[in-house]
Design an enzyme around this catalytic site. Structure first.
Site, mmCIF file in Angstrom:
data_model
loop_
_atom_site.group_PDB
_atom_site.id
_atom_site.type_symbol
_atom_site.label_atom_id
_atom_site.label_comp_id
_atom_site.label_asym_id
_atom_site.label_seq_id
_atom_site.Cartn_x
_atom_site.Cartn_y
_atom_site.Cartn_z
ATOM 1 N N ASP A 165 -0.247 -32.622 44.717
ATOM 2 C CA ASP A 165 -0.995 -31.384 44.551
ATOM 3 C C ASP A 165 -1.574 -30.918 45.878
ATOM 4 O OD1 ASP A 165 -2.073 -29.243 43.185
ATOM 5 O OD2 ASP A 165 -3.132 -30.454 41.714
ATOM 6 N N ASP A 252 -1.162 -21.546 38.373
ATOM 7 C CA ASP A 252 -1.211 -22.318 37.139
ATOM 8 C C ASP A 252 -1.055 -21.399 35.929
ATOM 9 O OD1 ASP A 252 -1.709 -24.489 38.729
ATOM 10 O OD2 ASP A 252 -3.825 -24.667 38.216
#
Length: 437
Positions: A165, A252
């Protein structure tokens, strides 16, 4: 309500440029990965019990048999001395004397290797999460400065997938720190000799640096696109296929139709960057989370199939209804997604509220998705044609055999025109098999 008929021409995009070859040739993802991730349902409340229960449920309910073979542990698994009320980490526990990260003994009392052994005993694969920073999004241990150690640790535990990430940046986006960290993780995993899927998630919008920083392109100035009058280097613009097997290709996703539409239309220009072993990823499927209609979830499933996107579930698969299972395991829909050419489908035509998405499959047939974004049903005429079209090569056949891939029904031979009503906020998925005589 039925709109006026629309005319959509079945066409095939011709790639005029050589696709990127990519330096990451680890053999880990010959077709788009399929599986489940803990984040959307559990957040940081992940545990050995949840992972084992999820893996067993996937094995028992048919998801594993359909191809969903990855069980992915997201943020919140590593050891933390002090937690915040929301479960985020306030103070991380020290790494061991060799610099190795350790799992939370309360969440994972038997250790990660034992958990991986259990998942592998079912014939499935397991993945884990870390970050391109000293701390993850939830403030647990990241891998900055420990990439080689963490790669060896993860492989030693038997991990088959690593999510890397990019949140909580504590190294500059302009000085090469992030690409160097990603390369170090890539090289560390490759050095273990274990085929591990590496997923680069550059979809965190909390920092604002990914999209809104006009200087972001200084990291890898290879390609830029214009978003809201700001030129930004996006994750697919730098040579992502040299670094990872899959990468987040927008922000997202959330369980809403509007958010799905936003993510989808950022994929339109990205097909060039996808090939076998290297995939654009518009984020996890939200199917089964409960905030959308059956038609909207069908649309997401069918479009992801045409995109050739990795299929990573985010719902609680231990408690999944039969309708959701039927959609997620639809065999002919999954066959389009797992086509061995790994081509990302393209938006070929858009008229009214209806879009035609399609791609050529490895057997020479055409996958065609009709997506109705609007609030009303629309009647669509799909023409099999020899008409030329700017920048496209037309489907050069006089007729086609049509099959509904969702209903698994043959609809006969089409000579010229195939007419169908597309329900509002829904999608239909067909295979066109050319007939030349």
């Amino acid at each position: 309500m039925s709109a006026s008929p629309l005319v959509l021409v079945v066409v095939v995009v011709v790639a005029v440029l050589t696709r990127p070859s990519g330096a990451l040739d680890n053999g880990a993802a010959p077709t788009p990965p399929m599986g489940w991730s803990s984040w959307n349902t559990f957040g940081v409340d992940i545990s050995d019990e949840v992972v084992r229960g999820t893996a067993r449920a996937m094995y028992d309910n048919g998801l594993f048999k359909a191809g969903y073979n990855y069980v992915l542990i997201d943020d919140g698994w590593s050891n933390c001395t002090i937690h915040k009320p929301d479960g985020q980490c306030l103070e991380v526990a020290p790494r061991d004397s060799q610099g190795r990260i350790e799992p939370d003994p309360n969440k994972f009392p038997y250790g990660m290797a034992a958990l991986a052994d259990y998942v592998h005993s079912l014939g499935m694969k397991i993945g884990i999460y870390t970050a391109v920073s000293s701390r993850t999004c939830a403030q647990y241990w990241g891998s900055l400065g420990y990439e080689a150690i963490d790669a060896a640790t993860f492989a030693g535990w038997g991990m088959d997938f690593v999510k890397f990430d990019t949140c909580n940046y504590d190294c500059g986006v302009h000085d090469g720190c992030i690409p160097n960290s990603v390369a170090a993780m890539r090289d560390g995993l490759n050095a273990t000799g274990r085929p591990v899927v590496l997923y680069l998630d550059d979809g965190n919008d909390s920092t604002g640096q990914r999209i809104l920083n006009p200087h972001h392109y200084h990291v890898w100035p290879k390609y830029r696109i214009k978003v809201a009058d700001v030129y930004s280097e996006l994750v697919w613009a730098w040579p992502a296929a040299d670094y990872a097997n899959m990468w987040k290709s927008w922000f997202d996703i959330h369980d809403s139709w509007e958010n799905f539409m936003d993510n989808l239309h950022m994929q339109i220009s990205l097909s060039y960057y996808q090939h076998c072993g290297a995939y654009n990823f518009p984020d996890m499927l939200t199917i089964g989370q409960g905030s959308q209609t059956a038609g909207q979830y069908r649309a997401q499933m069918f479009i992801y199939a045409v995109l050739g996107s990795p299929l990573i579930l985010g719902n609680d698969v231990r408690n999944v209804d039969e309708d959701t299972l039927t959609l997620l395991t639809a065999p002919e829909v999954l066959a389009v997604n797992q086509d061995t050419d790994c081509v990302q489908g393209s938006l070929l035509q858009s008229l009214g509220s209806t879009e035609l998405w399609g791609k050529v499959l490895s057997d020479g047939t055409f996958a065609v998705a009709l997506l109705n974004k609007g609030k009303y049903n629309e009647t669509v005429n799909v023409y099999v044609t020899e008409e030329t079209h700017s920048s496209f090569q037309p489907a050069m056949f006089p007729a086609a055999h049509v099959r509904d891939l969702w209903l698994q029904q043959d609809l006969g031979v089409v000579y010229g025109t195939f007419t169908v009503e597309v329900p509002a906020m829904d999608c239909l998925l067909y295979k066109f098999t050319p007939m030349y005589s």
